[in-house]
Design a protein around this motif. Structure first.
Motif, PDB file in Angstrom:
ATOM      1  N   TYR A  87       0.727  -1.293  -0.012  1.00  0.00           N
ATOM      2  CA  TYR A  87      -0.039  -0.003   0.044  1.00  0.00           C
ATOM      3  C   TYR A  87       0.917   1.172   0.028  1.00  0.00           C
ATOM      4  O   TYR A  87       0.748   2.020  -0.468  1.00  0.00           O
ATOM      5  CB  TYR A  87      -0.942   0.055   1.249  1.00  0.00           C
ATOM      6  CG  TYR A  87      -1.722   1.183   1.107  1.00  0.00           C
ATOM      7  CD1 TYR A  87      -2.861   1.497   0.600  1.00  0.00           C
ATOM      8  CD2 TYR A  87      -1.651   2.330   2.122  1.00  0.00           C
ATOM      9  CE1 TYR A  87      -3.723   2.529   0.402  1.00  0.00           C
ATOM     10  CE2 TYR A  87      -2.372   3.403   1.935  1.00  0.00           C
ATOM     11  CZ  TYR A  87      -3.329   3.629   1.143  1.00  0.00           C
ATOM     12  OH  TYR A  87      -4.081   4.675   1.237  1.00  0.00           O
ATOM     13  N   PHE A  88       2.004   1.212   1.199  1.00  0.00           N
ATOM     14  CA  PHE A  88       2.657   2.440   0.899  1.00  0.00           C
ATOM     15  C   PHE A  88       3.629   2.812  -0.121  1.00  0.00           C
ATOM     16  O   PHE A  88       4.194   3.658  -0.321  1.00  0.00           O
ATOM     17  CB  PHE A  88       3.350   2.585   2.526  1.00  0.00           C
ATOM     18  CG  PHE A  88       2.486   2.998   3.248  1.00  0.00           C
ATOM     19  CD1 PHE A  88       2.141   4.396   3.372  1.00  0.00           C
ATOM     20  CD2 PHE A  88       1.514   2.202   4.108  1.00  0.00           C
ATOM     21  CE1 PHE A  88       1.259   4.946   4.527  1.00  0.00           C
ATOM     22  CE2 PHE A  88       0.931   2.606   5.405  1.00  0.00           C
ATOM     23  CZ  PHE A  88       0.533   3.971   5.212  1.00  0.00           C
ATOM     24  N   LYS A  89       4.142   1.331  -0.843  1.00  0.00           N
ATOM     25  CA  LYS A  89       4.787   1.592  -1.989  1.00  0.00           C
ATOM     26  C   LYS A  89       4.148   2.129  -2.959  1.00  0.00           C
ATOM     27  O   LYS A  89       4.696   3.106  -3.820  1.00  0.00           O
ATOM     28  CB  LYS A  89       5.380   0.072  -2.308  1.00  0.00           C
ATOM     29  CG  LYS A  89       6.210   0.005  -3.488  1.00  0.00           C
ATOM     30  CD  LYS A  89       6.961  -1.219  -3.743  1.00  0.00           C
ATOM     31  CE  LYS A  89       7.700  -1.266  -4.905  1.00  0.00           C
ATOM     32  NZ  LYS A  89       7.941  -2.511  -5.467  1.00  0.00           N
ATOM     33  N   ALA A  90       2.836   1.515  -3.157  1.00  0.00           N
ATOM     34  CA  ALA A  90       1.955   2.341  -4.197  1.00  0.00           C
ATOM     35  C   ALA A  90       1.635   3.706  -3.923  1.00  0.00           C
ATOM     36  O   ALA A  90       1.714   4.490  -5.079  1.00  0.00           O
ATOM     37  CB  ALA A  90       0.555   1.353  -4.483  1.00  0.00           C
ATOM     38  N   ALA A  91       1.509   4.129  -2.889  1.00  0.00           N
ATOM     39  CA  ALA A  91       1.070   5.453  -2.457  1.00  0.00           C
ATOM     40  C   ALA A  91       2.271   6.557  -2.657  1.00  0.00           C
ATOM     41  O   ALA A  91       2.148   7.489  -3.188  1.00  0.00           O
ATOM     42  CB  ALA A  91       0.760   5.749  -0.951  1.00  0.00           C
ATOM     43  N   SER A  92       3.394   5.862  -2.473  1.00  0.00           N
ATOM     44  CA  SER A  92       4.876   6.709  -2.669  1.00  0.00           C
ATOM     45  C   SER A  92       5.104   6.526  -4.275  1.00  0.00           C
ATOM     46  O   SER A  92       5.583   8.049  -4.560  1.00  0.00           O
ATOM     47  CB  SER A  92       5.894   5.973  -2.040  1.00  0.00           C
ATOM     48  OG  SER A  92       6.214   4.861  -2.645  1.00  0.00           O
TER      49      SER A  92
END
Length: 70
Positions: free
Chosen positions: A61-66
């Protein structure tokens, strides 16, 4: 307090004097919840490292958000 969306919002003093307020958060994390701590520069995700599927979710999730932000 828990809002209608199932979110728990807690404000604690950085001195640690009211760290007892964090006990419900620890209990929720042990049950598999995900926590988010906003800072002045970014968001920090909290999840129990003992739950591999939840850890993978947080990381993806945070990889996609970044990648959206970059």
């Amino acid at each position: 307090k828990i809002s209608g969306g199932g979110l728990l919002y807690v404000e604690a003093d950085s001195s640690g004097a009211d760290s007892w307020k964090l006990e419900p958060l620890v209990d929720l994390l042990k049950q598999g919840a995900v926590g988010v701590i906003p800072t002045d520069t970014l968001y920090v995700a909290l999840c129990p490292l003992t739950t591999p599927s939840l850890l993978r979710f947080c990381l993806s999730y945070f990889k996609a958000a970044s990648s959206v932000i970059a």
